[in-house]
Design an enzyme around this catalytic site. Structure first.
Site, PDB file in Angstrom:
ATOM      1  N   ARG A 119       0.810  -1.232   0.000  1.00 56.80           N
ATOM      2  CA  ARG A 119       0.000   0.000   0.000  1.00 56.80           C
ATOM      3  C   ARG A 119       0.839   1.275   0.000  1.00 56.80           C
ATOM      4  NH1 ARG A 119      -2.956  -3.069   3.891  1.00 56.80           N
ATOM      5  NH2 ARG A 119      -4.696  -4.097   2.886  1.00 56.80           N
ATOM      6  N   LYS A 141       2.772  11.312 -11.334  1.00 53.36           N
ATOM      7  CA  LYS A 141       1.900  10.453 -12.149  1.00 53.36           C
ATOM      8  C   LYS A 141       2.635   9.156 -12.414  1.00 53.36           C
ATOM      9  CE  LYS A 141      -1.064  13.551 -14.789  1.00 53.36           C
ATOM     10  NZ  LYS A 141      -1.395  14.018 -16.147  1.00 53.36           N
ATOM     11  N   GLU A 183       8.939  18.124 -24.921  1.00 49.22           N
ATOM     12  CA  GLU A 183       8.288  18.487 -23.649  1.00 49.22           C
ATOM     13  C   GLU A 183       8.835  19.820 -23.124  1.00 49.22           C
ATOM     14  OE1 GLU A 183       5.689  16.930 -22.528  1.00 49.22           O
ATOM     15  OE2 GLU A 183       5.826  14.784 -22.969  1.00 49.22           O
ATOM     16  N   LYS A 225       6.849  23.070 -14.086  1.00 51.23           N
ATOM     17  CA  LYS A 225       6.040  21.894 -13.748  1.00 51.23           C
ATOM     18  C   LYS A 225       5.722  21.882 -12.245  1.00 51.23           C
ATOM     19  CE  LYS A 225       4.792  17.291 -14.308  1.00 51.23           C
ATOM     20  NZ  LYS A 225       4.836  16.073 -15.088  1.00 51.23           N
ATOM     21  N   GLU A 235      -4.955  17.125 -11.166  1.00 54.49           N
ATOM     22  CA  GLU A 235      -5.428  17.491 -12.499  1.00 54.49           C
ATOM     23  C   GLU A 235      -6.911  17.864 -12.522  1.00 54.49           C
ATOM     24  OE1 GLU A 235      -3.347  15.427 -15.674  1.00 54.49           O
ATOM     25  OE2 GLU A 235      -5.173  15.510 -16.860  1.00 54.49           O
ATOM     26  N   ARG A 239      -3.479  21.550 -14.225  1.00 59.72           N
ATOM     27  CA  ARG A 239      -2.485  20.531 -14.591  1.00 59.72           C
ATOM     28  C   ARG A 239      -2.773  19.934 -15.961  1.00 59.72           C
ATOM     29  NH1 ARG A 239       0.492  15.829 -10.990  1.00 59.72           N
ATOM     30  NH2 ARG A 239       1.751  15.082 -12.730  1.00 59.72           N
ATOM     31  N   ASN A 243      -0.877  18.771 -20.748  1.00 58.50           N
ATOM     32  CA  ASN A 243      -1.128  17.746 -21.766  1.00 58.50           C
ATOM     33  C   ASN A 243      -1.284  18.340 -23.155  1.00 58.50           C
ATOM     34  OD1 ASN A 243      -1.151  15.582 -19.893  1.00 58.50           O
ATOM     35  ND2 ASN A 243      -3.179  16.238 -19.239  1.00 58.50           N
ATOM     36  N   HIS A 246      -0.987  16.127 -26.161  1.00 62.60           N
ATOM     37  CA  HIS A 246      -0.888  14.731 -25.733  1.00 62.60           C
ATOM     38  C   HIS A 246      -2.052  13.857 -26.206  1.00 62.60           C
ATOM     39  CE1 HIS A 246       2.431  16.186 -23.404  1.00 62.60           C
ATOM     40  NE2 HIS A 246       2.593  15.057 -22.749  1.00 62.60           N
ATOM     41  N   HIS A 250      -1.066  10.688 -27.930  1.00 61.80           N
ATOM     42  CA  HIS A 250      -1.354   9.336 -27.431  1.00 61.80           C
ATOM     43  C   HIS A 250      -2.031   8.500 -28.513  1.00 61.80           C
ATOM     44  CE1 HIS A 250      -1.216  10.500 -22.870  1.00 61.80           C
ATOM     45  NE2 HIS A 250      -0.026  10.398 -23.424  1.00 61.80           N
ATOM     46  N   HIS A 263       7.324   8.994 -27.433  1.00 58.30           N
ATOM     47  CA  HIS A 263       6.297   9.854 -26.819  1.00 58.30           C
ATOM     48  C   HIS A 263       6.506  11.324 -27.231  1.00 58.30           C
ATOM     49  CE1 HIS A 263       3.498  11.250 -23.763  1.00 58.30           C
ATOM     50  NE2 HIS A 263       4.434  12.058 -23.302  1.00 58.30           N
TER      51      HIS A 263
HETATM   52  P1  NAD Z   1      12.184   5.672 -22.109  1.00 58.05           P
HETATM   53  O1  NAD Z   1      12.010   5.534 -20.675  1.00 58.05           O
HETATM   54  O2  NAD Z   1      11.726   4.563 -22.981  1.00 58.05           O
HETATM   55  O3  NAD Z   1      13.709   5.968 -22.422  1.00 58.05           O
HETATM   56  C1  NAD Z   1      14.106   6.156 -23.754  1.00 58.05           C
HETATM   57  C2  NAD Z   1      15.268   5.249 -24.148  1.00 58.05           C
HETATM   58  O4  NAD Z   1      16.477   5.811 -23.673  1.00 58.05           O
HETATM   59  C3  NAD Z   1      15.206   3.849 -23.607  1.00 58.05           C
HETATM   60  O5  NAD Z   1      15.726   2.969 -24.568  1.00 58.05           O
HETATM   61  C4  NAD Z   1      16.134   3.920 -22.400  1.00 58.05           C
HETATM   62  O6  NAD Z   1      16.671   2.653 -22.063  1.00 58.05           O
HETATM   63  C5  NAD Z   1      17.205   4.839 -22.911  1.00 58.05           C
HETATM   64  N1  NAD Z   1      17.925   5.593 -21.905  1.00 58.05           N
HETATM   65  C6  NAD Z   1      17.423   6.206 -20.831  1.00 58.05           C
HETATM   66  N2  NAD Z   1      18.358   6.959 -20.240  1.00 58.05           N
HETATM   67  C7  NAD Z   1      19.494   6.786 -20.932  1.00 58.05           C
HETATM   68  C8  NAD Z   1      20.802   7.308 -20.825  1.00 58.05           C
HETATM   69  N3  NAD Z   1      21.110   8.228 -19.907  1.00 58.05           N
HETATM   70  N4  NAD Z   1      21.723   6.891 -21.709  1.00 58.05           N
HETATM   71  C9  NAD Z   1      21.398   6.014 -22.691  1.00 58.05           C
HETATM   72  N5  NAD Z   1      20.179   5.512 -22.876  1.00 58.05           N
HETATM   73  C10 NAD Z   1      19.234   5.903 -22.003  1.00 58.05           C
HETATM   74  O7  NAD Z   1      11.441   7.001 -22.666  1.00 58.05           O
HETATM   75  P2  NAD Z   1      11.199   8.450 -22.060  1.00 58.05           P
HETATM   76  O8  NAD Z   1      11.051   9.330 -23.228  1.00 58.05           O
HETATM   77  O9  NAD Z   1      12.169   8.788 -21.004  1.00 58.05           O
HETATM   78  O10 NAD Z   1       9.788   8.305 -21.344  1.00 58.05           O
HETATM   79  C11 NAD Z   1       8.617   8.056 -22.059  1.00 58.05           C
HETATM   80  C12 NAD Z   1       7.596   7.536 -21.100  1.00 58.05           C
HETATM   81  O11 NAD Z   1       7.321   8.529 -20.117  1.00 58.05           O
HETATM   82  C13 NAD Z   1       6.262   7.207 -21.743  1.00 58.05           C
HETATM   83  O12 NAD Z   1       5.826   5.969 -21.268  1.00 58.05           O
HETATM   84  C14 NAD Z   1       5.342   8.314 -21.265  1.00 58.05           C
HETATM   85  O13 NAD Z   1       4.003   7.895 -21.178  1.00 58.05           O
HETATM   86  C15 NAD Z   1       5.920   8.626 -19.921  1.00 58.05           C
HETATM   87  N6  NAD Z   1       5.622   9.957 -19.436  1.00 58.05           N
HETATM   88  C16 NAD Z   1       5.153  10.066 -18.182  1.00 58.05           C
HETATM   89  C17 NAD Z   1       4.881  11.305 -17.659  1.00 58.05           C
HETATM   90  C18 NAD Z   1       4.430  11.446 -16.238  1.00 58.05           C
HETATM   91  O14 NAD Z   1       4.051  12.548 -15.833  1.00 58.05           O
HETATM   92  N7  NAD Z   1       4.489  10.398 -15.449  1.00 58.05           N
HETATM   93  C19 NAD Z   1       5.110  12.453 -18.427  1.00 58.05           C
HETATM   94  C20 NAD Z   1       5.605  12.302 -19.705  1.00 58.05           C
HETATM   95  C21 NAD Z   1       5.867  11.046 -20.195  1.00 58.05           C
HETATM   96  N1  GLY Z   2       2.969  15.033 -18.091  1.00 61.05           N
HETATM   97  C1  GLY Z   2       1.734  15.593 -17.658  1.00 61.05           C
HETATM   98  C2  GLY Z   2       1.592  15.692 -16.179  1.00 61.05           C
HETATM   99  O1  GLY Z   2       2.485  15.373 -15.430  1.00 61.05           O
HETATM  100  O2  GLY Z   2       0.577  16.089 -15.723  1.00 61.05           O
END
Ligand code: NAD
Ligand code: GLY
Length: 366
Positions: A119, A141, A183, A225, A235, A239, A243, A246, A250, A263
């Protein structure tokens, strides 16, 4: 090192931004409550950074390493189950701390595991992509994907700290750096017009990974942010402006198969569509479209929707988005550059016209 704060009362936490932070064990150690730690990363990141994190944690801790396969396609309930199973097998207690070392995929899934395990256990974000450093690691998130929709299963769960070591960007592939820049550009468009202008002048330095430029872009993005999250953690309204692009993005990611379009790439095209719709509504001058196109092109991001993606596919997928409330699609548009507005009155006719034009532009660009 620069420290920002996400102000959420007793759940407030610091965001540390600096160089070589992994070498300084005191920063990380400050936020690890007990002696048990689980480090979650993936097959690409683990060999690059996990040994450094282990060293920073020092002696005397019981550390479990959980290494996931790399890719958005593994941001699933199955991976979540694997993490929870490892934590149970290794008898992690409620006082354990989960440390996510990686991009948004690792951060989102590790955060969700931290929210679920017994939990809720302590959670620290160590983001290693630009996208994760400026967006996903801040704000709490967490989620996994489902074949019927992205990020559809998750929780709001804030980390105890975010540790951004800008040196980690030196190993990041160029395409991933560009995806993160989408972003960064988003903050300029929704709430920071001065930053938007700064980005137009600074894009070459960012692409060359100049330390000063990257640190400035990360700090400015995170402080925008943090302000938005502090004002509207769950949100309720403000917030949602984060998006921008997005909902279109998406739909692109889901239609293309998770992981084929990054993304940030999908968000770049989505932001351009949102800007065009804002122009159609008479809110933003049409001259802003080539400005954004120029900035996205400089950042080596796509400008067109995927060839073959039809308005019908978009409308179907957008209709399943989390932003649909009481059957009404909510979209973020721009009243001006630097001023976002959430709207729920975009008609399907308006959307269809926008998307038909986008299909034509994509065809003629091939
Ligand atoms: P990712 O996590 O897939 O990383 C991208 C690639 O880079 C992967 O292959 C990873 O292994 C590699 N990598 C990471 N760091 C590295 C480094 N320092 N050196 C070499 N390689 C490295 O992609 P991302 O763009 O970081 O994240 C996308 C994800 O984030 C999506 O799933 C999206 O939905 C999510 N997201 C979440 C939020 C949130 O608020 N929680 C906001 C935006 C995006
Ligand atoms: N990436 C959108 C949020 O964190 O709300």
């Amino acid at each position: 090192m620069h420290t920002l704060h996400v102000e959420l009362g007793e759940r407030s936490y610091p965001v540390y931004i600096g160089r070589d932070l992994f070498a300084d064990g005191s920063v990380l150690g400050r936020h690890v409550g007990g002696s048990e730690v689980a480090i979650i990363s993936n097959e690409t990141i683990a060999p690059l950074y996990v040994a450094r994190i282990r060293r920073a944690l020092g002696e005397g801790r019981r550390i479990t390493e959980i290494v996931l396969p790399d890719g958005e396609q593994y941001k699933t309930l199955k991976s979540l189950e694997h993490i929870l199973e490892r934590l149970l097998q290794e008898r992690h207690s409620r006082s354990t701390t989960i440390i996510a070392v990686g991009g948004g995929v690792v951060g989102d899934i590790a955060g969700f595991a931290a929210a679920c395990y017994q939990r809720g256990v302590g959670f620290i974000q160590v983001p290693t992509t630009l996208l994760a450093q400026v967006d996903s690691s801040v704000g709490g998130k967490t989620a996994v994907n489902h074949p019927l929709g992205k990020n559809m299963i998750g929780a709001f769960y804030q980390p105890r700290a975010v540790l951004i070591d800008t040196d980690s960007l030196h190993t990041l592939p160029a395409r991933e750096l560009s995806a993160g820049l989408a972003e960064v550009i988003k903050y300029g468009l929704i709430c920071d017009p001065e930053f938007y202008i700064w980005l137009q002048a600074s894009m070459p330095r960012l692409l060359a990974r100049e330390e000063g430029a990257l640190a400035e872009a990360i700090e400015r993005s995170c402080s925008n942010k943090a302000r938005v999250v502090a004002a509207d953690e769950r949100e309720g309204g403000l917030r949602a402006t984060l998006n921008l692009g997005h909902t279109f993005g998406h739909a692109i990611e889901t239609a293309q198969g998770y992981g084929n379009w990054l993304h940030g790439e999908a968000v770049a095209v989505g932001m351009l569509l949102a800007l065009r719709l804002s122009v159609v509504r008479g809110w933003v001058d049409a001259a802003e479209v080539p400005v954004l196109e120029g900035l996205l092109r400089q950042a080596r991001l796509p400008l067109q929707i995927p060839v073959g993606m039809t308005p019908e596919v978009f409308l179907d997928l957008m209709g399943r988005d989390k932003k649909v409330v009481d059957g009404r699609l909510r979209l973020v548009l721009l009243r001006a550059i630097g001023e976002a507005q959430l709207v729920d009155d975009v008609s399907s006719g308006e959307l269809e016209a926008l998307l038909r034009e986008a299909v034509e532009r994509a065809k003629s660009d091939c």
